[in-house]
Design an enzyme around this catalytic site. Sequence first.
Site, PDB file in Angstrom:
ATOM      1  N   CYS A   1     -18.900   6.794 -24.128  1.00 18.26           N
ATOM      2  CA  CYS A   1     -20.182   7.475 -23.965  1.00 18.26           C
ATOM      3  C   CYS A   1     -20.525   7.664 -22.495  1.00 18.26           C
ATOM      4  CB  CYS A   1     -21.275   6.687 -24.691  1.00 18.26           C
ATOM      5  SG  CYS A   1     -21.061   6.676 -26.476  1.00 18.26           S
TER       6      CYS A   1
ATOM      7  N   GLU B   1       4.262  -6.543   0.792  1.00 17.28           N
ATOM      8  CA  GLU B   1       3.621  -6.837  -0.492  1.00 17.28           C
ATOM      9  C   GLU B   1       3.511  -5.598  -1.379  1.00 17.28           C
ATOM     10  OE1 GLU B   1      -0.130  -8.401   0.732  1.00 17.28           O
ATOM     11  OE2 GLU B   1       0.714 -10.245   1.566  1.00 17.28           O
TER      12      GLU B   1
ATOM     13  N   GLY C   1       0.775  -1.235   0.000  1.00 17.88           N
ATOM     14  CA  GLY C   1       0.000   0.000   0.000  1.00 17.88           C
ATOM     15  C   GLY C   1       0.802   1.279   0.000  1.00 17.88           C
TER      16      GLY C   1
ATOM     17  N   ARG D   1      -9.385   4.516 -13.067  1.00 13.60           N
ATOM     18  CA  ARG D   1      -9.092   4.985 -11.712  1.00 13.60           C
ATOM     19  C   ARG D   1      -9.577   6.415 -11.466  1.00 13.60           C
ATOM     20  NH1 ARG D   1      -4.671   5.834  -9.887  1.00 13.60           N
ATOM     21  NH2 ARG D   1      -5.044   5.150  -7.743  1.00 13.60           N
TER      22      ARG D   1
ATOM     23  N   TYR E   1      -2.697  -1.049 -11.900  1.00 13.01           N
ATOM     24  CA  TYR E   1      -4.158  -1.108 -11.881  1.00 13.01           C
ATOM     25  C   TYR E   1      -4.838  -0.634 -13.164  1.00 13.01           C
ATOM     26  CZ  TYR E   1      -3.384  -2.191  -7.048  1.00 13.01           C
ATOM     27  OH  TYR E   1      -2.944  -2.804  -5.911  1.00 13.01           O
TER      28      TYR E   1
ATOM     29  N   TYR F   1     -11.846   6.358  -8.352  1.00 16.08           N
ATOM     30  CA  TYR F   1     -11.244   6.841  -7.107  1.00 16.08           C
ATOM     31  C   TYR F   1     -11.047   8.349  -7.067  1.00 16.08           C
ATOM     32  CZ  TYR F   1      -9.617   1.952  -6.713  1.00 16.08           C
ATOM     33  OH  TYR F   1      -9.522   0.587  -6.659  1.00 16.08           O
TER      34      TYR F   1
END
Length: 463
Positions: free
Chosen positions: A391, A320, A278, A360, A421, A364
């Site tokens: 559209c 990770e 993260g 994204r 991502y 987000y």
Amino acid sequence: MSRSAHPAGPRHGDVLPEGHYQAPPADLNALDPKVWSRTVVRDAEGVATVGGIDVKRLAAEFGTPAYVMDEEDFRSRARAWRDAFGADADVYYAGKAFLSKAVVRWLHEEGLNVDVCSTGELAVALAAGMPPERIALHGNNKSVDELEHAVKSGVGHIVLDSYQEIERLAAVAAQQGVRQRALIRVTVGVEAHTHEFIATAHEDQKFGLSLTGGAAAEAVRRTLGHESLELLGIHSHIGSQIFDMAGFEVAARRVVGLLAEIRDEHGVQLPEIDLGGGLGIAYTSEDDPREPAEIAAALAEIVRRECAAANLDTPRLSVEPGRAIVGPTAFTLYEVGTVKPLEGLRTYVSVDGGMSDNIRTALYDAEYSVALVSRTSAAEPMLVRVVGKHCESGDIVVKDAFLPADLAPGDLVAVPATGAYCRSMASNYNHALKPPVLAVKDGAARVIVRRETEEDLLRLDIG
């Protein structure tokens, strides 16, 4: 995205939201090394190059839109994480950020492990030759079939996410005559300073077992009660696109506290702790990510200190990183189609991609940078919104940025920091064809994930 990140944007404070830039950057032709991959520079003619290849050549040979990945940058970032944590820790690349067979081979060669969260990702990792013992399987709702496949494949770690999953995995492992190694994912009640949809350690969400509510301790009891399961440790992940280490410190303290409770109740010291990933990257020049060496030193010290206070042996640490490795190593290359000024507001720049290759921004409210890369320009800056061809009025790639006022159809623009991502979350909305992923290195370019074709779409539609 992090709420501490700054947008790349507007100058019209009376029209646009507060908190944005009030002036354009000093040099529209500059390519900030903070947000672009490490080999990106402009050549003598002003054309952006990556890995020794100019973007006009890439567009001519492979078409646009295209994800362009800097292989040497990817490898160097992977090595930096491996070297920072050393032989006494494990670095699992989070495959959900972006996974392909070429990427898995790079990871294997650079000494990293792989974290997968579906049988599809597992299939890619195995097909590329990643040893199964160096693969961890995540997921909040793993089916019996998925667990059977993972156990049969010899996956090294399976992260348990619910009481039901403990029973499923125990039965699968017993049936196959295997003692499966596992971790238990806990929610530690840390409020990461990130977007609601990517904060994963508060109580009201789908991942993990609550530490404060006692569910985590009960999961430990149930797991230890199964002969077919070998409980190795505790897993915690507090969110994504995080710049502040304070949340990791609180999470580590609470996880170590659980390890102490397990020792006191069950007489065992679990040998591993996984603090997830993260860590944030720079999407704009205002973002300030930490280097792997700094992150590794901080996490190791936090765990060592908390274990010493609890009179515990220091467990093996796992992390990770996904976005932190692959995110900065790629940009998306587009061709400009329509340039539409809106008097008193901004200019809309339409490109030949959009939300099908980068969801994204819509999902987000993510913020990106953008640059004209097929040439330089001495024109005045103009405030733009880079949008796609789909559209949807929400089909926005870059909400607010500055590009030269002489921008015209046929120009190439690129959006950096799209390695994580974007391809993983790409869709066929409006039956768009997913772009290829190109790997560039030492003056050569190759396709590692090919562009979709109309035949691909029609092959699935059986009529």
